[in-house]
Design a protein around this motif. Structure first.
Motif, PDB file in Angstrom:
ATOM      1  N   ILE A 352       0.831  -1.199   0.000  1.00  0.00           N
ATOM      2  CA  ILE A 352       0.000   0.000   0.000  1.00  0.00           C
ATOM      3  C   ILE A 352       0.869   1.254   0.000  1.00  0.00           C
ATOM      4  N   MET A 353       2.039   1.202   0.636  1.00  0.00           N
ATOM      5  CA  MET A 353       2.936   2.346   0.614  1.00  0.00           C
ATOM      6  C   MET A 353       3.586   2.509  -0.760  1.00  0.00           C
ATOM      7  N   ALA A 356       0.920   3.998  -2.908  1.00  0.00           N
ATOM      8  CA  ALA A 356       0.712   5.417  -2.593  1.00  0.00           C
ATOM      9  C   ALA A 356       1.857   6.267  -3.131  1.00  0.00           C
ATOM     10  N   VAL A 359       1.226   6.762  -6.798  1.00  0.00           N
ATOM     11  CA  VAL A 359       0.099   7.673  -7.040  1.00  0.00           C
ATOM     12  C   VAL A 359       0.534   9.121  -6.844  1.00  0.00           C
ATOM     13  N   ILE A 360       1.284   9.386  -5.773  1.00  0.00           N
ATOM     14  CA  ILE A 360       1.748  10.759  -5.521  1.00  0.00           C
ATOM     15  C   ILE A 360       2.689  11.214  -6.628  1.00  0.00           C
ATOM     16  N   GLY A 379       0.626  15.181  -0.228  1.00  0.00           N
ATOM     17  CA  GLY A 379       0.638  13.721  -0.225  1.00  0.00           C
ATOM     18  C   GLY A 379       1.715  13.169   0.676  1.00  0.00           C
ATOM     19  N   VAL A 383       0.672  10.671   3.537  1.00  0.00           N
ATOM     20  CA  VAL A 383       1.184   9.306   3.460  1.00  0.00           C
ATOM     21  C   VAL A 383       2.246   9.064   4.524  1.00  0.00           C
TER      22      VAL A 383
END
Length: 501
Positions: A352-353, A356, A359-360, A379, A383
Motif C-alpha cells: 500500500i505504501m 501510494a 500515485v503521488i 501527499g 502518506v
C-alpha cells in the motif's frame, strides 16, 4: 444506420495521388483547404504571359515568397524578352533568387513539396511544374536540456526540427565520414526519420538492420517516441528499454564515436542510439566531464541504488515475515514495538505504501508545476506522518519504501527506472510468498529475462557477459582516466576499435 467498419487490409498505395500533374488536379487535391493559395503573376507586367504560383499559407514564408519568387517574375525584363518556350528552362536554371528549383512531372512530389513549405510554378500549356523551397523556419530555439541538466559541459539540446538536430551533430563531428540517410515513416504524417552513423566505425550490419526495420514500419503517423521504439525493438515483452535516448547532442555524438548508430526523428526532440546495452542506461553526459575517480564513484552509486530500489521492499518483507532471526536483536525489537498497534500484515503495508508512492508521483507529474508541488507536499504529509500516527503503517515500512523510492531517482534513464519499479512490485509479492527463497527466485528470473534480450544482434547484458577478449574503453562499473581509454567503449561490433594512440 451507421456504415459498417472496414476491417480489411491496410494497403500501401503507390502513387499516393493517382492523378496527372496539372493545376486543376492540384486544386482538386487541396479542395476544402483554406490555407491553399494561388497567385497569378504577369511576367514583367505582360498580361499575355503569366505564371500561376501555388503555396500553402503558413508553411511558406511570405518574405521569401515575395522576394525570391514573385519579385523576379514580375520585374525581371529578361523573362519578358525570351521566347515563351524558354521561360520554364530559364526559371529552372537560375532566373529565381532561390537555392534550388526542381522540375516535377508527377503529382506526389509536388504535393509533398507544398506541404513542406515550397511553392509550385505552373506555366500555361505545360504538363510539368517547378518547385522552389520557400519554407518558414519558425521553430523552438535551441535551449538547455530539461531532463539531462548540464552541470559541466554543453548546454544545447535537440529540438523538434530534424534538420536543426543534424546541424547540431555536424557542428561537433565535422568529419565527412558522418553519414545521414533519411527515411519517411508514417502513412499520413510522412515523418522524416534520419539514420546517422560514422562510416568506417559503425557496424554496417547494424545500419542495414535499422534501415530495414524503419522501412517495414507501416503506421498512420509518428507522433510519439513509442511509435519508433516499440517497432524497432527486438522484443515487446520486456518493460526494460532497448534503445537509449538522449536530449543532448554531445552525448549523442559520443555514442556515434563509440560505433553506435543514431536515429533522429522530425517532431521529437530526442536522439536514439543503437544497439542499446544495459550499461548505457547508467551513464550520464557528465561522466567524461568529472574527474575519473569522482565519475567512477558516482557510477558505482548508481548501480548500488538500482539494487536498493529493486530489492529493499522485498528484502524487508522476507526478513520481517519469514526470517526475523536474521535481523539484529535491537532492530527487531524496535520493529516489533512499532508494529504492535498496526492491524495490517507486513506485505499489505509495503504494497500500500509502494502504491501510494506511485500515485503521488504520478499526480505530481501530470498536474501543472505549482499545483504538482503542492500535491506532492500534501501527499507526503498524509502518506508519511498521518499514516504513521494513525497506525496504518509502521515507521520502518515508511523508511524502507522511502529509501527505495529515492534510490530509484538516481537512475539517469527514466524508462529504465520505471522498469525497476515494476519489477519491485513483483519481487515484493514473491518475497511475501516464499521469503528469501522467493526473492532469490525472482532475482534469478530477472537475470534470465535480461540475459534473453538482444538489440540488433547484441546481447542486452553484453558489457558483463560477452566480449571478454574484445578490448573496451573501460570496465562497465567505473571509468579509467581518459588517456588510458585507447579503445572505443561498448560491446558493439565496431569496425575500428582504437580511438587514440
Amino acid at each position: 444506420m451507421p456504415e459498417p467498419l472496414d476491417r480489411g487490409p491496410h494497403p500501401r498505395q503507390e502513387p499516393r495521388i493517382p492523378l496527372p500533374l496539372s493545376l486543376e488536379n492540384l486544386e482538386q487535391v487541396f479542395e476544402n483547404c483554406d490555407d491553399f493559395k494561388t497567385r497569378e503573376v504577369f511576367l514583367h507586367g505582360d498580361p499575355s504571359r503569366q505564371v500561376t504560383v501555388c503555396y500553402v499559407d503558413g508553411q511558406a514564408r511570405s518574405e521569401r515568397l515575395n522576394d525570391y519568387v514573385l519579385r523576379p517574375l514580375a520585374q525581371d525584363p529578361m523573362l519578358a524578352s525570351v521566347p515563351e518556350g524558354r521561360v520554364f528552362e530559364l526559371l529552372e536554371k537560375g532566373a529565381l533568387y532561390a537555392q534550388a528549383a526542381q522540375r516535377q512531372t508527377e503529382m506526389d512530389p509536388v504535393v509533398l513539396a507544398l506541404i513542406d513549405g515550397a511553392c509550385a510554378l505552373f506555366l500555361p500549356g505545360r504538363a510539368d511544374a517547378l518547385t522552389v523551397p520557400v519554407a518558414t523556419e519558425e521553430k523552438r530555439s535551441v535551449g538547455e536540456p530539461e531532463n539531462e541538466p548540464a552541470l559541466k559541459g554543453a548546454r544545447d539540446s535537440f529540438v523538434e526540427s530534424v534538420r536543426t538536430n543534424t546541424s547540431l551533430v555536424r557542428r561537433r563531428l565535422r568529419a565527412p565520414e558522418l553519414k545521414v540517410k533519411e527515411h519517411v515513416v508514417g502513412r499520413q504524417s510522412l515523418t522524416p526519420v534520419d539514420v546517422v552513423w560514422l562510416e568506417g566505425i559503425a557496424d554496417k550490419d547494424t545500419v542495414r538492420r535499422l534501415e530495414e526495420r524503419l522501412d517495414q514500419i507501416d503506421i498512420d503517423g509518428v507522433e510519439a517516441a513509442g511509435n519508433l521504439e516499440e517497432y524497432l525493438a527486438d522484443t515487446r515483452r520486456s518493460p526494460f528499454p532497448l534503445l537509449p535516448y538522449t536530449q543532448r547532442p554531445d552525448r549523442f555524438c559520443q555514442g556515434l564515436l563509440e560505433g553506435r548508430v543514431g536515429l533522429l526523428c522530425d517532431g521529437i526532440p530526442l536522439g536514439w542510439l543503437a544497439p542499446g546495452t544495459i550499461d548505457q542506461f547508467f551513464k550520464t553526459g557528465q561522466d567524461r566531464a568529472y574527474h575519473w575517480m569522482v565519475a567512477s564513484a558516482l557510477s558505482l552509486i548508481r548501480y548500488l541504488c538500482a539494487l536498493i530500489t529493486l530489492l529493499l521492499p522485498g528484502l524487508y518483507i522476507a526478513l520481517v515475515t519469514f526470517h526475523p532471526e536474521a535481523i539484529p536483536v535491537k532492530l527487531a525489537l524496535s520493529i516489533v514495538a512499532a508494529k504492535q498497534e498496526v492491524p495490517f500484515s507486513t506485505i499489505f503495508e509495503v504494497l500500500i505504501m509502494l502504491l501510494a508512492f506511485e500515485v503521488i508521483q504520478e499526480a505530481g507529474l501530470r498536474l501543472p508545476g505549482p499545483i504538482g508541488a503542492t500535491v506532492s507536499i500534501l501527499g507526503g504529509l498524509v502518506v508519511g506522518n498521518a499514516a504513521v500516527d494513525a497506525h496504518i503503517v509502521s515507521p520502518a515500512v515508511l523508511i524502507a519504501v522511502a529509501i527505495a523510492g529515492v534510490a530509484g531517482y538516481t537512475q539517469p534513464s527514466q524508462d529504465f527506472g520505471n522498469a525497476l519499479r515494476l519489477w519491485r512490485f513483483l519481487l515484493a509479492i514473491l518475497a511475501s510468498a516464499g521469503g528469501l527463497l522467493g526473492l532469490a527466485l525472482g532475482c534469478a528470473s530477472l537475470l534470465y529475462h535480461l540475459a534473453g534480450l538482444e538489440t540488433f544482434g547484441v546481447p542486452y547484458l553484453a558489457p558483463f557477459t560477452t566480449g571478454a577478449g574484445a578490448p573496451r574503453g573501460h570496465p562497465s562499473l567505473f571509468r579509467l582516466p581518459l588517456p588510458a581509454m585507447r579503445w572505443r567503449d561498448g560491446a558493439v561490433h565496431t569496425r575500428n576499435r582504437r580511438n587514440q594512440r
